[in-house]
Scaffold this active site. Structure first.
Site, PDB file in Angstrom:
ATOM      1  N   ASP A 181       0.359  -8.496  -5.944  1.00 33.09           N
ATOM      2  CA  ASP A 181       1.405  -7.522  -5.644  1.00 33.09           C
ATOM      3  C   ASP A 181       2.464  -7.491  -6.747  1.00 33.09           C
ATOM      4  O   ASP A 181       2.932  -6.431  -7.146  1.00 33.09           O
ATOM      5  CB  ASP A 181       2.035  -7.840  -4.287  1.00 33.09           C
ATOM      6  CG  ASP A 181       2.756  -6.626  -3.714  1.00 33.09           C
ATOM      7  OD1 ASP A 181       2.235  -5.505  -3.901  1.00 33.09           O
ATOM      8  OD2 ASP A 181       3.821  -6.800  -3.112  1.00 33.09           O
ATOM      9  N   ILE A 235       2.876   2.638  -4.884  1.00 31.99           N
ATOM     10  CA  ILE A 235       1.917   2.159  -3.883  1.00 31.99           C
ATOM     11  C   ILE A 235       1.431   0.766  -4.270  1.00 31.99           C
ATOM     12  O   ILE A 235       0.402   0.593  -4.903  1.00 31.99           O
ATOM     13  CB  ILE A 235       0.723   3.132  -3.744  1.00 31.99           C
ATOM     14  CG1 ILE A 235       1.235   4.539  -3.404  1.00 31.99           C
ATOM     15  CG2 ILE A 235      -0.215   2.652  -2.645  1.00 31.99           C
ATOM     16  CD1 ILE A 235       0.147   5.566  -3.264  1.00 31.99           C
ATOM     17  N   HIS A 236       2.221  -0.250  -3.901  1.00 34.96           N
ATOM     18  CA  HIS A 236       1.775  -1.635  -4.077  1.00 34.96           C
ATOM     19  C   HIS A 236       1.185  -2.092  -2.749  1.00 34.96           C
ATOM     20  O   HIS A 236       0.849  -1.260  -1.904  1.00 34.96           O
ATOM     21  CB  HIS A 236       2.914  -2.521  -4.598  1.00 34.96           C
ATOM     22  CG  HIS A 236       4.088  -2.629  -3.682  1.00 34.96           C
ATOM     23  ND1 HIS A 236       4.272  -3.701  -2.858  1.00 34.96           N
ATOM     24  CD2 HIS A 236       5.120  -1.786  -3.444  1.00 34.96           C
ATOM     25  CE1 HIS A 236       5.392  -3.515  -2.148  1.00 34.96           C
ATOM     26  NE2 HIS A 236       5.914  -2.365  -2.499  1.00 34.96           N
ATOM     27  N   ALA A 237       1.032  -3.386  -2.593  1.00 35.26           N
ATOM     28  CA  ALA A 237       0.242  -3.871  -1.456  1.00 35.26           C
ATOM     29  C   ALA A 237       0.776  -3.433  -0.089  1.00 35.26           C
ATOM     30  O   ALA A 237       0.018  -2.971   0.760  1.00 35.26           O
ATOM     31  CB  ALA A 237       0.133  -5.394  -1.521  1.00 35.26           C
TER      32      ALA A 237
END
Lengths: 101, 320
Positions: free
Chosen positions: B306, A27-29
């Site tokens: 990110d 679960i990254h951006a």
């Protein structure tokens, strides 16, 4: 707070569904944004839980703090009128690997 | 809202007005002929070869510049021949004499007969050719008039757009009070200059003014000082404000997917901001400008976070 008949009608016990993070990067951006966008379509309260830590599924920064890496097990908790639909929609995203990979 | 770009029609009078100061122009003859006299080929030409008799490829649609060489050559001719040669200028839009030179009597006579507007510039020919070419290109550059309020925020040109009444002018006012400058309220003219940059400016007649609902029209520099306005500004960022919707599909929640809009062939970063009650949009707009500036400088916070996340997440995976 005075008892509200409408909220009393909602199930007090949240519905839940266990999911596994299946995409490579976790679960990254981008996945977080996708989860938030989907969750925000529903009126119910939705939480994501990992190792006892619960965050609001409608908050990007909250989701990122979960550090949901590939293979980690999460639980989706939803309470409210459209909780069942919300669970289904969010679980689908996990199964689809957030349309990544 | 965004009209088709128009390439303006340029007359000799437009050229004179635009270049009067920067090109140090003055009328020498037939100023009354300049209005409505179109420059169909937007460039300058030195008619040396044509005056010497070689008329093929004579660029007669351009403004003709007579420098020292042309004048000296013409001066060397017999009067009758000279007058004959000057007649080739009868179809040109205008003539410019460089180095502040006045017309010799014979030129005045010919120009009078031919009805051509004649200007003189104090610049030397080479300098005039360069500066005049840039001016003509900017005059003829494609332009559009858009509904939006243009603000300069810490060196960034930001166009605020959104439906009337959504609060563009109020936000502009708050930004001015914080030390930023107004370029244009409500209606902004965008042009692509000769370097391919989009320049924003106000419509001349309403420049320096704003309309605030309930107050009416105000004069910005008189209220807030000269630093509260500026004439023209490069367009760096478009901020589109709109009412919140159920879907919000056009809202970038991460900042990873920079949207752009094509303005006269140039891609300009575009940020869409939903206007919810109680949201301090002045702050949001100010930060959007600063963040866009950071991105121009090569720092992309969303991308950097990110990347770090992905690294941490893959490390966690192997250790779990």
């Amino acid at each position: 707070m005075s008892p509200d008949p409408e909220s009393a009608a909602k199930s007090p016990e949240p519905l839940s569904r266990d999911v596994v993070v299946q995409n490579r990067y976790g679960i990254h951006a981008r996945p977080a944004a996708l989860l938030v966008k989907t969750a925000s379509r529903f009126a119910c309260e939705i939480l994501l839980e990992k190792n006892g830590v619960k965050v609001n599924a409608k908050s990007i920064m909250g989701l990122l703090t979960l550090e949901g890496h590939h293979g980690s097990k999460l639980r989706i908790l939803a309470s409210g009128a459209d909780a069942a639909d919300a669970l289904q929609a969010l679980a689908e995203l996990f199964e689809q690997k957030f349309f990544e990979d | 809202m965004w009209r088709i770009a128009e390439t303006p029609r340029i007359t000799v009078a437009d050229f004179y007005e635009a270049g009067r100061e920067s090109l140090e122009l003055d009328w020498e003859a037939n100023a009354d002929q300049a209005v409505g006299r179109e420059i169909t080929e937007v460039a300058l030409n030195r008619p040396g070869l044509a005056l010497a008799g070689f008329l093929r490829y004579f660029a007669y649609r351009r403004i003709q510049v007579l420098g020292l060489a042309e004048m000296t050559y013409m001066g060397s001719l017999r009067p009758d021949e000279r007058q004959q040669r000057y007649r080739i200028l009868r179809h040109v839009p205008a003539v410019v004499l460089s180095r502040g030179r006045h017309m010799p009597v014979y030129v005045r006579k010919t120009a009078g007969e031919l009805g051509i507007p004649v200007m003189r510039t104090r610049l030397v020919t080479g300098h005039f050719m360069n500066a005049g070419t840039v001016l003509l290109q900017n005059l003829s550059s494609p332009r559009i008039r858009v509904a939006g309020t243009m603000i300069e925020i810490n060196g960034m040109g930001v166009l605020l757009e959104g439906e009337p009444g959504i609060g563009k002018s109020e936000i502009a006012l708050a930004l001015i009070k914080r030390g930023h400058s107004l370029v244009a309220d409500d209606t902004t003219i965008l042009t692509r200059d000769s370097t391919g940059t989009i320049q924003a400016s106000a419509v001349e007649i309403t420049r320096e003014h704003m309309e605030i609902r309930g107050l009416g029209i105000i004069h910005v520099p008189r209220l807030f000082g000269v630093s509260s306005i500026r004439g023209a500004m490069r367009l760096d960022l478009i901020i589109r404000m709109r009412k919140p919707t159920a879907e919000e599909d056009d809202i970038d929640r991460t900042g990873l997917d920079t949207a752009t809009r094509n303005v006269l062939g140039v891609e300009i970063p575009l940020v869409t901001v939903p206007v919810a009650a109680g949201r301090d949009l002045t702050n949001v707009v100010e930060v959007a400008a600063l963040n866009a500036r950071l991105k121009q400088m090569g720092h992309d916070a969303a991308r950097e976070l990110d990347e770090r996340l992905k690294m941490v997440l893959s490390r966690k995976e192997t250790s779990s």
